[in-house]
Design an enzyme around this catalytic site. Structure first.
Site, PDB file in Angstrom:
ATOM      1  N   ARG A  17       0.824  -1.213   0.000  1.00  0.00           N
ATOM      2  CA  ARG A  17       0.000   0.000   0.000  1.00  0.00           C
ATOM      3  C   ARG A  17       0.857   1.262   0.000  1.00  0.00           C
ATOM      4  O   ARG A  17       0.599   2.191  -0.769  1.00  0.00           O
ATOM      5  CB  ARG A  17      -0.958   0.010   1.189  1.00  0.00           C
ATOM      6  CG  ARG A  17      -2.072  -1.026   1.065  1.00  0.00           C
ATOM      7  CD  ARG A  17      -2.946  -1.047   2.280  1.00  0.00           C
ATOM      8  NE  ARG A  17      -2.115  -1.413   3.433  1.00  0.00           N
ATOM      9  CZ  ARG A  17      -2.461  -1.248   4.699  1.00  0.00           C
ATOM     10  NH1 ARG A  17      -3.617  -0.697   5.005  1.00  0.00           N
ATOM     11  NH2 ARG A  17      -1.661  -1.620   5.666  1.00  0.00           N
ATOM     12  N   ASN A  35      -6.161  -2.875   1.746  1.00  0.00           N
ATOM     13  CA  ASN A  35      -6.118  -4.325   1.839  1.00  0.00           C
ATOM     14  C   ASN A  35      -7.544  -4.852   1.896  1.00  0.00           C
ATOM     15  O   ASN A  35      -8.414  -4.241   2.524  1.00  0.00           O
ATOM     16  CB  ASN A  35      -5.393  -4.772   3.115  1.00  0.00           C
ATOM     17  CG  ASN A  35      -3.899  -4.593   3.035  1.00  0.00           C
ATOM     18  OD1 ASN A  35      -3.326  -4.485   1.966  1.00  0.00           O
ATOM     19  ND2 ASN A  35      -3.255  -4.574   4.179  1.00  0.00           N
TER      20      ASN A  35
END
Length: 88
Positions: A17, A35
């Site tokens: 990320r 996620n």
């Protein structure tokens, strides 16, 4: 161009990320990354065609400790992205 991307493989717990946000900011892409419960990563992205080609190629590799097994890309109708954020 607005796209919805799902990336599967070893993509959680490897800095995916944060690396995605850095790459998106470098390219001037707006959107978000998060996620998912199934172990994949979801990206919502708004970019020019040229920016998106570069970003998509990066997503196929990801950061150094990631392993991308599958990349699913579809069109996205959502608008209103201001910057690129990490959603938790």
């Amino acid at each position: 161009m607005k796209k919805h991307i799902i990336i599967s493989g070893k993509v959680q717990g490897v800095g995916f990320r944060a690396a995605t946000r850095r790459k998106a900011m470098e390219l001037g892409i707006r959107g978000s990354v998060r996620n998912l419960d199934d172990g994949s990563v979801e990206i919502l992205a708004s970019a020019t065609d040229k920016e998106f080609i570069i970003f998509e190629n990066w997503c196929r590799e990801g950061p150094s400790h990631a392993r991308v097994d599958r990349l699913e890309i579809s069109k996205l109708d959502q608008t209103g992205f201001i910057d690129f954020s990490i959603d938790y």
